[in-house]
Design a protein around this motif. Structure first.
Motif, PDB file in Angstrom:
ATOM      1  N   ARG A 111       9.579 -49.087  38.244  1.00  0.00           N
ATOM      2  CA  ARG A 111       9.331 -50.535  38.167  1.00  0.00           C
ATOM      3  C   ARG A 111       7.913 -50.880  38.644  1.00  0.00           C
ATOM      4  NH1 ARG A 111      12.611 -52.494  34.822  1.00  0.00           N
ATOM      5  NH2 ARG A 111      14.783 -52.847  35.312  1.00  0.00           N
ATOM      6  N   MET A 112       7.471 -50.239  39.728  1.00  0.00           N
ATOM      7  CA  MET A 112       6.139 -50.521  40.272  1.00  0.00           C
ATOM      8  C   MET A 112       5.046 -50.061  39.306  1.00  0.00           C
ATOM      9  SD  MET A 112       6.888 -51.865  43.192  1.00  0.00           S
ATOM     10  CE  MET A 112       5.601 -51.798  44.397  1.00  0.00           C
ATOM     11  N   LEU A 113       5.279 -48.918  38.665  1.00  0.00           N
ATOM     12  CA  LEU A 113       4.305 -48.384  37.699  1.00  0.00           C
ATOM     13  C   LEU A 113       4.162 -49.343  36.514  1.00  0.00           C
ATOM     14  CD1 LEU A 113       2.831 -45.476  37.252  1.00  0.00           C
ATOM     15  CD2 LEU A 113       4.611 -45.160  35.530  1.00  0.00           C
ATOM     16  N   VAL A 114       5.302 -49.794  36.009  1.00  0.00           N
ATOM     17  CA  VAL A 114       5.303 -50.714  34.866  1.00  0.00           C
ATOM     18  C   VAL A 114       4.573 -52.011  35.243  1.00  0.00           C
ATOM     19  CG1 VAL A 114       6.857 -52.164  33.454  1.00  0.00           C
ATOM     20  CG2 VAL A 114       7.368 -49.730  33.764  1.00  0.00           C
ATOM     21  N   GLN A 115       4.753 -52.424  36.477  1.00  0.00           N
ATOM     22  CA  GLN A 115       4.089 -53.638  36.946  1.00  0.00           C
ATOM     23  C   GLN A 115       2.584 -53.428  37.131  1.00  0.00           C
ATOM     24  OE1 GLN A 115       4.944 -54.922  41.073  1.00  0.00           O
ATOM     25  NE2 GLN A 115       5.543 -56.844  40.154  1.00  0.00           N
ATOM     26  N   LYS A 116       2.232 -52.326  37.811  1.00  0.00           N
ATOM     27  CA  LYS A 116       0.822 -52.059  38.139  1.00  0.00           C
ATOM     28  C   LYS A 116      -0.042 -51.925  36.880  1.00  0.00           C
ATOM     29  CE  LYS A 116      -1.996 -48.621  40.562  1.00  0.00           C
ATOM     30  NZ  LYS A 116      -1.981 -47.396  41.347  1.00  0.00           N
ATOM     31  N   TYR A 117       0.511 -51.292  35.840  1.00  0.00           N
ATOM     32  CA  TYR A 117      -0.268 -51.063  34.626  1.00  0.00           C
ATOM     33  C   TYR A 117      -0.013 -52.112  33.542  1.00  0.00           C
ATOM     34  CZ  TYR A 117      -1.876 -46.843  36.844  1.00  0.00           C
ATOM     35  OH  TYR A 117      -2.475 -45.967  37.723  1.00  0.00           O
ATOM     36  N   ASN A 118       0.576 -53.238  33.936  1.00  0.00           N
ATOM     37  CA  ASN A 118       0.825 -54.345  32.998  1.00  0.00           C
ATOM     38  C   ASN A 118       1.463 -53.925  31.689  1.00  0.00           C
ATOM     39  OD1 ASN A 118      -0.206 -56.436  34.604  1.00  0.00           O
ATOM     40  ND2 ASN A 118      -2.284 -55.709  34.150  1.00  0.00           N
ATOM     41  N   VAL A 119       2.457 -53.049  31.799  1.00  0.00           N
ATOM     42  CA  VAL A 119       3.131 -52.552  30.607  1.00  0.00           C
ATOM     43  C   VAL A 119       3.964 -53.656  29.954  1.00  0.00           C
ATOM     44  CG1 VAL A 119       4.950 -50.953  29.860  1.00  0.00           C
ATOM     45  CG2 VAL A 119       3.172 -50.164  31.436  1.00  0.00           C
ATOM     46  N   GLY A 120       4.547 -54.513  30.760  1.00  0.00           N
ATOM     47  CA  GLY A 120       5.495 -55.521  30.250  1.00  0.00           C
ATOM     48  C   GLY A 120       6.879 -54.906  30.166  1.00  0.00           C
ATOM     49  N   GLY A 121       7.892 -55.757  30.087  1.00  0.00           N
ATOM     50  CA  GLY A 121       9.261 -55.238  29.935  1.00  0.00           C
ATOM     51  C   GLY A 121      10.082 -55.257  31.209  1.00  0.00           C
ATOM     52  N   ASN A 122       9.436 -55.494  32.363  1.00  0.00           N
ATOM     53  CA  ASN A 122      10.204 -55.577  33.620  1.00  0.00           C
ATOM     54  C   ASN A 122      10.898 -56.937  33.740  1.00  0.00           C
ATOM     55  OD1 ASN A 122       9.912 -53.191  35.020  1.00  0.00           O
ATOM     56  ND2 ASN A 122       8.131 -53.857  36.210  1.00  0.00           N
ATOM     57  N   PRO A 123      12.084 -56.966  34.343  1.00  0.00           N
ATOM     58  CA  PRO A 123      12.633 -58.261  34.766  1.00  0.00           C
ATOM     59  C   PRO A 123      11.947 -58.666  36.066  1.00  0.00           C
ATOM     60  CG  PRO A 123      14.118 -56.483  35.386  1.00  0.00           C
ATOM     61  CD  PRO A 123      12.946 -55.839  34.697  1.00  0.00           C
ATOM     62  N   LEU A 124      12.237 -59.852  36.562  1.00  0.00           N
ATOM     63  CA  LEU A 124      11.778 -60.220  37.899  1.00  0.00           C
ATOM     64  C   LEU A 124      12.475 -59.271  38.880  1.00  0.00           C
ATOM     65  CD1 LEU A 124      10.301 -62.300  39.699  1.00  0.00           C
ATOM     66  CD2 LEU A 124      12.422 -63.644  39.700  1.00  0.00           C
ATOM     67  N   PHE A 125      11.714 -58.635  39.769  1.00  0.00           N
ATOM     68  CA  PHE A 125      12.344 -57.673  40.677  1.00  0.00           C
ATOM     69  C   PHE A 125      11.550 -57.592  41.982  1.00  0.00           C
ATOM     70  CE2 PHE A 125       9.687 -53.886  41.228  1.00  0.00           C
ATOM     71  CZ  PHE A 125       8.648 -54.203  40.369  1.00  0.00           C
ATOM     72  N   LYS A 283      14.355 -63.428  25.327  1.00  0.00           N
ATOM     73  CA  LYS A 283      12.884 -63.406  25.403  1.00  0.00           C
ATOM     74  C   LYS A 283      12.289 -62.125  24.862  1.00  0.00           C
ATOM     75  CE  LYS A 283      12.703 -66.295  29.525  1.00  0.00           C
ATOM     76  NZ  LYS A 283      12.701 -66.052  30.967  1.00  0.00           N
ATOM     77  N   GLY A 284      13.121 -61.204  24.362  1.00  0.00           N
ATOM     78  CA  GLY A 284      12.582 -59.960  23.801  1.00  0.00           C
ATOM     79  C   GLY A 284      13.175 -58.730  24.471  1.00  0.00           C
ATOM     80  N   VAL A 285      12.574 -57.580  24.161  1.00  0.00           N
ATOM     81  CA  VAL A 285      13.107 -56.307  24.658  1.00  0.00           C
ATOM     82  C   VAL A 285      12.642 -56.078  26.095  1.00  0.00           C
ATOM     83  CG1 VAL A 285      12.992 -53.791  24.323  1.00  0.00           C
ATOM     84  CG2 VAL A 285      13.268 -55.303  22.347  1.00  0.00           C
ATOM     85  N   ARG A 286      13.589 -55.745  26.962  1.00  0.00           N
ATOM     86  CA  ARG A 286      13.268 -55.489  28.371  1.00  0.00           C
ATOM     87  C   ARG A 286      13.773 -54.113  28.778  1.00  0.00           C
ATOM     88  NH1 ARG A 286      10.616 -59.077  27.358  1.00  0.00           N
ATOM     89  NH2 ARG A 286      10.466 -61.174  28.223  1.00  0.00           N
ATOM     90  N   LEU A 287      13.104 -53.549  29.767  1.00  0.00           N
ATOM     91  CA  LEU A 287      13.450 -52.210  30.235  1.00  0.00           C
ATOM     92  C   LEU A 287      14.497 -52.267  31.346  1.00  0.00           C
ATOM     93  CD1 LEU A 287      12.773 -49.129  30.410  1.00  0.00           C
ATOM     94  CD2 LEU A 287      11.139 -49.760  32.196  1.00  0.00           C
ATOM     95  N   ILE A 288      15.560 -51.485  31.190  1.00  0.00           N
ATOM     96  CA  ILE A 288      16.559 -51.376  32.268  1.00  0.00           C
ATOM     97  C   ILE A 288      16.210 -50.197  33.160  1.00  0.00           C
ATOM     98  CG2 ILE A 288      18.977 -50.882  32.760  1.00  0.00           C
ATOM     99  CD1 ILE A 288      19.641 -53.078  31.092  1.00  0.00           C
ATOM    100  N   GLU A 289      15.955 -49.061  32.542  1.00  0.00           N
ATOM    101  CA  GLU A 289      15.598 -47.874  33.332  1.00  0.00           C
ATOM    102  C   GLU A 289      15.115 -46.780  32.392  1.00  0.00           C
ATOM    103  OE1 GLU A 289      18.808 -45.534  34.899  1.00  0.00           O
ATOM    104  OE2 GLU A 289      19.806 -45.491  32.968  1.00  0.00           O
ATOM    105  N   TYR A 290      14.493 -45.746  32.974  1.00  0.00           N
ATOM    106  CA  TYR A 290      14.182 -44.536  32.206  1.00  0.00           C
ATOM    107  C   TYR A 290      14.970 -43.361  32.744  1.00  0.00           C
ATOM    108  CZ  TYR A 290      10.313 -46.216  29.395  1.00  0.00           C
ATOM    109  OH  TYR A 290       9.566 -46.872  28.457  1.00  0.00           O
ATOM    110  N   ASN A 291      15.320 -42.457  31.836  1.00  0.00           N
ATOM    111  CA  ASN A 291      15.835 -41.149  32.219  1.00  0.00           C
ATOM    112  C   ASN A 291      14.830 -40.117  31.724  1.00  0.00           C
ATOM    113  OD1 ASN A 291      18.393 -41.938  33.381  1.00  0.00           O
ATOM    114  ND2 ASN A 291      18.939 -42.571  31.318  1.00  0.00           N
TER     115      ASN A 291
END
Ligand code: AMP
Ligand code: GLY
Length: 436
Positions: A111-125, A283-291
């Motif tokens: 989640r932090m990586l997705v946020q730091k690199y402005n990937v998009g797709g995170n919920p509010l967390f 609002k579009g496609v969002r990321l839940i998690e990666y495996n």
């Protein structure tokens, strides 16, 4: 001659082993398993049985058989550092290092990586290491999801409305998690339909396989406890009836950005599977998690219809040449259902014997948590056998899959509703309601 080491013993690895042996290359398969999966054993030149934490045994088996590259199936060996161990003896692997397997093992890191690199797709967390500010944050959202940070097999995740009702209960659960975990993630509950997108990365290039929908709940109608996955389906057109092709491409785009972010953040290339659990919201496609591995059961769907030579694909990923390969699939739908012990997932120490009578050639049977002994196929507390029907439509694939369950004898059952028209229509209606 290409000598391949496969680590793992589940139905997912059985499907992987079959794809390896379907390749037109001159190959031999060497399998390291913790229980004797008869499907994998039949396809293997040689088998070693042992614990995934016994890295010395894995290394010795690899050396002795002059392995060209290793393919790691489950998350446990990745997390233990199987890829790092192979690297120590000069063997490349399809799978991330222990450091990069954090993509799966640490939900907060991702989640932090997705946020730091402005990937998009995170919920509010937000990630909490203590309850300071927790109450205020919980109040900012309508409904929340609480996730212990670390590898919990998805089982520690609690969703408001499903597992608890009030913010007070959310607060208490966070407190409880913090007694045993360094941190807890609190996030906004996303509403929509979920799909799995299994992508392959060579560290720079990322390609996708067809989206799949898994069914986590134990019983028909999505009732009962969460499981590792009771079954899944794909459609012939490389999309799913409730989603658009763009939804999958949005998941791919997020995954490409994450692979790039991983390289920038760590200096290491992510080689292997990046399997994103996505949800299509208003609002579009969002990321839940990666495996950090293929999905189980999803791998059974996609591997069954993969047209591209599997060893060519794996080798291209390992050698950083994924841009030189087309990943193609037969235009066929697949429905996979798991036979599981009757008491799954709650019971421990389940015992029993299953048998499978002749199965037509066009149906795939993948053995999961079974151990072949002299007196038969012994089941354990985990999922038993994956059955995959393949046909031009989901409806036909479902019928083919369902027909096999009469031939499986033993203390197991399955979900009869996966891939049926009724259930798929519910997904379509749900999505329509959300998009309107
Ligand atoms: P995870 O282990 O992160 O895959 O979570 C397990 C399950 O919890 C997922 O498959 C989802 O169904 C659900 N879930 C996780 N995060 C969220 C979220 N932010 N909103 C809604 N559902 C979620
Ligand atoms: N399909 C769920 C998983 O592989 O984690």
């Amino acid at each position: 001659m290409t000598n391949i080491l496969l680590i793992g013993n589940g139905a997912r690895e059985h499907a992987m082993a079959e794809a390896v042996m379907r390749s037109k290359r001159d190959q031999k398969l060497f399998s390291f398993m913790k229980a004797n999966n008869p499907g994998i054993a039949d396809l293997s030149e040689k088998v070693a049985l042992g614990s995934y934490s016994d890295v010395d045994a894995i290394k010795a088996f690899a050396k002795e058989n002059e392995i060209d590259f290793a393919i790691i199936g489950p998350e446990d060996p990745l997390n233990i550092g199987a890829v790092d161990s192979m690297e120590e003896i000069g063997i490349k692997s399809f799978g991330p290092s222990k450091n990069l397997a954090r993509l799966e093992t640490s939900k907060s890191w991702t989640r932090m990586l997705v946020q730091k690199y402005n990937v998009g797709g995170n919920p509010l967390f937000r990630v909490f290491t203590s309850v300071e500010g927790l109450k205020e944050f919980l109040e900012q959202m309508d409904e929340v999801v609480i996730k212990p940070d670390g590898l919990t097999g998805g089982k520690g995740v609690k969703v408001q409305g499903d597992h608890f009702d009030t913010k007070e209960e959310a607060y208490d659960y966070c407190k409880e998690v913090l007694e045993t975990h360094a941190s807890v993630i609190v996030e906004e509950k996303l509403v929509g339909e979920e799909f799995s997108l299994q992508c392959v990365s060579d560290g720079v290039n990322v390609v996708m396989t067809p989206p799949v929908q898994d069914h986590k709940r134990r019983f028909n109608g999505d009732k009962g406890p969460n499981t590792g996955g009771m079954g899944s389906y794909t459609d012939a057109d490389g999309s799913l009836p409730f989603m658009t092709k763009q939804d999958a491409l949005d998941g791919l785009e997020i995954t490409r950005k994450v692979a790039k972010a991983i390289l920038e953040e760590t200096g290491e290339k992510y080689v292997g599977v990046m399997y994103g659990g996505f949800i299509i919201t208003k609002k579009g496609v969002r990321l839940i998690e990666y495996n950090a591995r293929w999905g189980d059961p999803e791998a059974m769907n996609t591997h069954s219809v993969m047209k591209t030579d599997y060893i060519d694909l794996i080798e291209a990923a390992v050698d950083g040449k994924l841009d030189q390969i087309d990943v193609e699939f037969e235009p066929m739908a697949t429905v996979c259902k798991y036979a599981v012990p009757t008491e799954y997932p709650d019971a421990k120490n389940v015992e029993g014997v299953v048998s499978v009578a002749d199965v037509p050639e066009d149906i795939k049977i993948y053995y999961a948590s079974v151990d072949k002994r002299e007196d038969g196929l012994h089941i354990t507390s985990s999922r038993t056998i994956g059955v995959v029907g393949i046909a031009r439509t989901i409806k036909e694939a479902e019928a083919k899959c369902e027909a096999i369950f009469d031939k499986i004898k033993g203390p197991v059952d399955h979900r009869t509703d996966i891939g049926t028209e009724d259930l798929i229509q519910k997904r379509i209606d749900h999505m329509k309601e959300i998009r309107d």
